[in-house]
Design an enzyme around this catalytic site. Structure first.
Site, PDB file in Angstrom:
ATOM      1  N   GLY B  53       0.829  -1.193   0.000  1.00 51.89           N
ATOM      2  CA  GLY B  53       0.000   0.000   0.000  1.00 51.89           C
ATOM      3  C   GLY B  53       0.865   1.245   0.000  1.00 51.89           C
ATOM      4  O   GLY B  53       2.047   1.208   0.351  1.00 51.89           O
ATOM      5  N   GLY B  55       1.635   5.101   1.582  1.00 55.36           N
ATOM      6  CA  GLY B  55       1.621   5.557   2.975  1.00 55.36           C
ATOM      7  C   GLY B  55       2.847   5.113   3.740  1.00 55.36           C
ATOM      8  O   GLY B  55       2.978   5.420   4.923  1.00 55.36           O
ATOM      9  N   HIS B  56       3.734   4.361   3.080  1.00 58.33           N
ATOM     10  CA  HIS B  56       4.941   3.866   3.751  1.00 58.33           C
ATOM     11  C   HIS B  56       6.209   4.458   3.147  1.00 58.33           C
ATOM     12  O   HIS B  56       7.302   3.941   3.362  1.00 58.33           O
ATOM     13  CB  HIS B  56       5.023   2.342   3.647  1.00 58.33           C
ATOM     14  CG  HIS B  56       3.787   1.630   4.078  1.00 58.33           C
ATOM     15  ND1 HIS B  56       3.218   1.846   5.304  1.00 58.33           N
ATOM     16  CD2 HIS B  56       2.994   0.719   3.449  1.00 58.33           C
ATOM     17  CE1 HIS B  56       2.134   1.095   5.416  1.00 58.33           C
ATOM     18  NE2 HIS B  56       1.967   0.404   4.303  1.00 58.33           N
ATOM     19  N   LYS B 104       5.155  -8.283   2.214  1.00 56.92           N
ATOM     20  CA  LYS B 104       4.996  -8.123   3.660  1.00 56.92           C
ATOM     21  C   LYS B 104       3.802  -8.964   4.109  1.00 56.92           C
ATOM     22  O   LYS B 104       2.803  -9.074   3.401  1.00 56.92           O
ATOM     23  CB  LYS B 104       4.782  -6.648   4.013  1.00 56.92           C
ATOM     24  CG  LYS B 104       5.939  -5.769   3.558  1.00 56.92           C
ATOM     25  CD  LYS B 104       5.896  -4.357   4.116  1.00 56.92           C
ATOM     26  CE  LYS B 104       4.701  -3.549   3.665  1.00 56.92           C
ATOM     27  NZ  LYS B 104       4.529  -3.466   2.184  1.00 56.92           N
ATOM     28  N   ASP B 109      -1.951  -8.358   1.027  1.00 57.99           N
ATOM     29  CA  ASP B 109      -0.766  -8.404   0.172  1.00 57.99           C
ATOM     30  C   ASP B 109      -0.521  -9.817  -0.332  1.00 57.99           C
ATOM     31  O   ASP B 109      -0.306 -10.059  -1.525  1.00 57.99           O
ATOM     32  CB  ASP B 109       0.456  -7.892   0.938  1.00 57.99           C
ATOM     33  CG  ASP B 109       0.339  -6.415   1.265  1.00 57.99           C
ATOM     34  OD1 ASP B 109      -0.540  -6.058   2.065  1.00 57.99           O
ATOM     35  OD2 ASP B 109       1.111  -5.609   0.699  1.00 57.99           O
ATOM     36  N   HIS B 217       0.159   0.752   9.612  1.00 57.42           N
ATOM     37  CA  HIS B 217      -1.094   1.073   8.935  1.00 57.42           C
ATOM     38  C   HIS B 217      -2.034   1.838   9.834  1.00 57.42           C
ATOM     39  O   HIS B 217      -3.242   1.816   9.646  1.00 57.42           O
ATOM     40  CB  HIS B 217      -1.793  -0.199   8.449  1.00 57.42           C
ATOM     41  CG  HIS B 217      -0.986  -0.961   7.460  1.00 57.42           C
ATOM     42  ND1 HIS B 217      -0.030  -1.855   7.847  1.00 57.42           N
ATOM     43  CD2 HIS B 217      -0.965  -0.926   6.105  1.00 57.42           C
ATOM     44  CE1 HIS B 217       0.541  -2.368   6.764  1.00 57.42           C
ATOM     45  NE2 HIS B 217       0.004  -1.814   5.702  1.00 57.42           N
TER      46      HIS B 217
END
Ligand SMILES: Nc1ncnc2c1ncn2[C@@H]1O[C@H](COP(=O)(O)OP(=O)(O)O)[C@@H](O)[C@H]1O
Ligand SMILES: Nc1ncnc2c1ncn2[C@@H]1O[C@H](COP(=O)(O)OP(=O)(O)O)[C@@H](O)[C@H]1O
Ligand SMILES: [Mg+2]
Ligand SMILES: [Mg+2]
Ligand SMILES: [Mg+2]
Ligand SMILES: [Mg+2]
Lengths: 204, 330, 330, 204
Positions: B53, B55-56, B104, B109, B217
């Site tokens: 995703g 945001g990382h 991950k 995922d 998250h």
């Protein structure tokens, strides 16, 4: 248009509208025990399906269902994409395999099992499976559509008491107890919407 | 919610666009922007692909380049990329030796990468390695396994160097799996984060609270605790890690203090000083170090500590040249 | 105030200690920890020394190493280092060709560096260059000059490379002064910062406010405005810069988007995409880019945009090898 | 101990105590138009001087004052270190140059001018000079110590109306108006403390 094409187009629309209406609520549920995007994910999927609505509904029914599943897989991402996608892809494939005379409850059972394999999950893990299995059971004993919908809703609510064993909520352990699972909730919403639509447009 | 963004819908795409433009020496967009890939591929090398995703950031796109990843797929915020993106990355980077997908450990995922493998496996040699370094999520012992968090960087760096040396797919997978058993991370947050799409905070903390055991998250962790001095917080993190990992005599460690997005470098270095003191007191020699903001959870204030126990060979692979936006050494 | 720290008194020392331990391949403490200096000095090269208050990490200690600074002095938070520290840095790094001191334009910094020069000038060849890139503080036209902010990184990188090539002191100063006239920065903050010693916020903003024209010491800027979309904010910053700088035909620009401490990489890249679009629309070609958290104001959420107009020679010096904790390329 | 040594030790202590008491207030003033550390800076300087108090007060008076100035320079940093440091270093040097018969108000004038050169600043720039100049004027016309102190306080308060032209506050332009300058305030506090101490221990 053929009756089946109208049906597919109608179902696509009714699902899209249901998710659009409830997207914020689904995000709120996901915020409590997940990452807050389940409503957004489902909406993105339904919009992608809607965008392909015309070409999809011109396909034979099993192919249409499989195509919808593939569209979900290729557009949603997250957990919801592969799960709902697998469900519809498998329904489509099983329908095609079994031809005109397919028993829908058997077809659904095959597809639900595929979802469980995909998610390495079981009944009681606090996921959308906890709505799918009861829905299948109700269909298997030929309950009226209204009862199927009510059973879906009740089953979704019952996930509140469960401890999550799969998905992000599982990382919370006991802290997941007391919250309705977002995937179970979207599944119940869609079941209800579909049952209502079929009840109105295709009385049993 | 004050973020530098235009609309929630376009945020990820605009940010990745900025990334690619800022680092055009290393990376280019794949077709239809489904992935970000190395500008120059090495023919005959196993391609290393990751994704997750958004945001990382800078993970994973910041790790694309010589000596690390060949391509990375970015999903929506906190949402795994789709098989369509992953297949695109495979098709763009497989130069004949196949691809190893670094995933991950999240159900979403896993499922998306697995479906990609099912869909493209007939045309490409594919395998997958799952990173699961987050110690907090191993505690309940349900066998769900741990989340993959900051330790993913270490796996990607070491596998990237090994792939660059020509290691074949099966051996790479084995190397990664061995490594994964010797990496542990744990995180602490001083605030929750706001997901732009929903404009709501994932959890909110009082001015004197912190959340222990958070992932990346915005999920809540395993316990809310009163905020404390750095030595107390870092001490708790380090002791939890050491209690969970099998330290052998002669072990060499890599210590990685990672910022979750909103914590400035000065505080990370202070935390590192504290962690290093505590870990060395336990007679674990720190041979390599990394301090910085590499694996984030949007703008979360907080950090994670990662300890990796490495073999001589793995240390050499860590030291091998890398040229990516986020990690670079000769 | 939630920060990873033990006590306000020891915070800076512990953080710098962590920095030095994490990067011991590049740096060592000077005697009595009065400065941080390169592990290996180059004899006969002009030593480049900088310093300033703490709270701006990784600047300046993160720029110590091959190709950039020889030593950096860290003061208390937002407080210039003392002449005693600066003299120590001079004594440790002058290998015969003298030292150039790079000073950010603040009265406190100027006075301390000047006193150090007065006190040590009889024993060393010393000169000073003052960086003043912050456009906001030039507006009132009182001739006080601008503050030195993120552009300092660019001056230190380019002078560092020139010093490495053997450029003598007087030429370095000239190069730096020319460069300084062609660098402009401007910052925006989404929150004030808390100075640990006082546990008070320097200014506080409502949930829909931002502060335009801030520097890097938590000072308020020139105007409080309603928070806006990234394109609007970045557009304002870029247009202010372009209006103030003399762009010649054939100019080549370096665009630097800098995080102030609490802003995550994803937002910085989004801002970079926006800035790059806007500046290229004005027909200014961006030849080099830097995006990241390099010059901070504690944990301030916010960013600054820096535009530097460079000559071919300066671009080559920017590209020259650098091996420091914060900037590294071959 | 000689009278002068007692005097130096007493002044060091009275200054330290005054700053310690008012450090928070000085930080608050500096937060409004600077970076919030003036109290902390001054306290650090006073503590460094105190720590050397014994060795300092054993020196001849001019040397003691110069040494105190150097200690401030080497320990305070920021703007306050070089400014107060220069003031005391120059007072010490001028006293030594002029010997026993030095006119303190002339000595002070030389030192204040050195501070102004150090800071490239003038009267009216909203800095500690706006207290130092009036204090010098009062001393030059031999006002009683109580009046000198009151003049220092009033002068510090008057900086509120000024627009800062030097130091961090200058970056605020007109927004600096309406706030008392922290350096002016510490200077008035120290002047008052010194005047009171001298009044009690060394009546004119
Ligand atoms: N392994 C799994 N098996 C079955 N269902 C799962 C699994 N993981 C997640 N789910 C379902 O998916 C839902 C979450 O979907 P969504 O929020 O869209 O994805 P993500 O968790 O990746 O953000 C959960 O509420 C749960 O019902
Ligand atoms: N150039 C200058 N000339 C005279 N006084 C100055 C100058 N710059 C700052 N000051 C004084 O110093 C005070 C601030 O000191 P301090 O807060 O300790 O240092 P800094 O501004 O470096 O944080 C201001 O209030 C002002 O009185
Ligand atoms: Mg979710
Ligand atoms: Mg998600
Ligand atoms: Mg200061
Ligand atoms: Mg100050």
């Amino acid at each position: 248009m053929q009756a089946e094409q109208v049906l597919v187009a109608g179902l696509i629309e009714v699902c899209r509208a249901t998710i659009a209406e409830n997207a914020d609520h689904l995000c709120a549920l996901d915020r409590a025990i997940g990452d807050g995007d389940h409503g957004t994910n489902m909406r993105r999927g339904c919009e992608a399906v809607s965008a392909e609505g015309e070409s999809v509904s011109s396909l034979p029914f099993p192919d249409a269902v499989e195509k919808i599943g593939l569209t979900l897989v290729m557009n949603v991402g997250g957990a919801a994409g592969p799960l709902y996608g697998t469900l519809l892809i498998e329904i489509g494939r099983e329908l095609r395999k079994n031809g005109e005379k397919a028993d829908f409850s058997l077809v659904l059972k095959q597809a639900i099992d595929a979802v469980a394999r995909r998610g390495r999950s079981h009944a009681g893990d606090k996921t959308l499976l906890d709505v799918l299995y009861p829905v299948h059971a109700a269909l298997a004993k030929r309950s009226p559509l209204g009862d199927v919908a009510r059973k879906a809703e009740r089953s979704a609510n019952r996930t509140a008491a469960m401890k999550a064993m799969r998905g992000r909520a599982a990382y919370l352990g006991d802290r997941s107890i007391g919250h309705v699972d977002p995937g179970a909730s979207s599944c119940a919403l869609l079941t209800t919407a579909i049952c209502r639509y079929l009840g109105e447009h295709r009385p049993q | 919610m004050k973020k530098f963004m235009n609309t929630a819908e376009t945020m990820v795409a605009e940010s990745v666009e900025g990334f690619v433009r800022a680092h055009e020496a290393f990376v280019v967009f794949g077709a239809e922007r489904k992935c970000v890939r190395r500008r120059h591929l090495t023919s005959g090398k196993v391609a290393l692909i990751s994704g997750g995703g958004a945001g990382h950031e800078p993970m994973h796109i910041g790790f694309v380049g010589q000596g690390m990843l060949d391509a990375a797929c970015v999903g929506h915020i906190f949402t795994s990329p789709t098989p369509s993106q992953i297949i695109a990355a495979i098709e763009e980077t497989d130069t004949g030796a196949g691809c190893l997908l670094v995933v991950k450990n999240y159900d979403g995922d896993l499922m998306n990468f697995e479906m990609a493998i099912e869909m493209a496996g007939d045309r490409h040699g594919l395998d997958m390695i799952v990173v699961s370094d987050d110690i907090e999520t191993s505690r309940s012992g349900d066998g769900r396994g741990r989340r993959g968090v900051a330790g993913t960087l270490i796996v990607e760096k070491i596998l990237g160097a090994a792939a660059e040396r020509g290691m074949p797919l099966a051996e790479l997978k084995q190397l990664g799996e061995g490594l994964n058993t010797r990496i542990r991370s744990i995180g602490v947050a001083l605030n929750g984060v706001t997901v732009p799409q929903t404009e709501r905070t994932t959890f909110s903390l009082g001015p004197d609270e912190m959340e222990m055991g958070v992932g990346i998250h915005g999920e809540p962790g395993h316990a809310r605790q009163p905020f404390a001095a750095a030595d107390a917080i870092i001490g708790h993190l380090c002791e939890t890690i050491i209690a969970d990992i099998a330290v052998m005599p002669g072990t060499q460690a890599l210590l990685f203090v990672n910022g979750l997005g909103g914590t400035p470098p000065a505080e990370l270095y202070l935390a590192y000083a504290s962690a290093r003191r505590i870990i060395e007191e336990k007679a674990i020699p720190i041979e390599r170090s990394l301090v910085g903001t590499y694996v984030t959870s949007l703008d979360m204030q907080g950090l994670s500590v990662t300890l990796a126990l490495l073999t001589d060979e793995e240390i050499a692979l860590w030291d091998a040249p890398v040229a990516t936006a986020a990690l670079r050494w000769p």
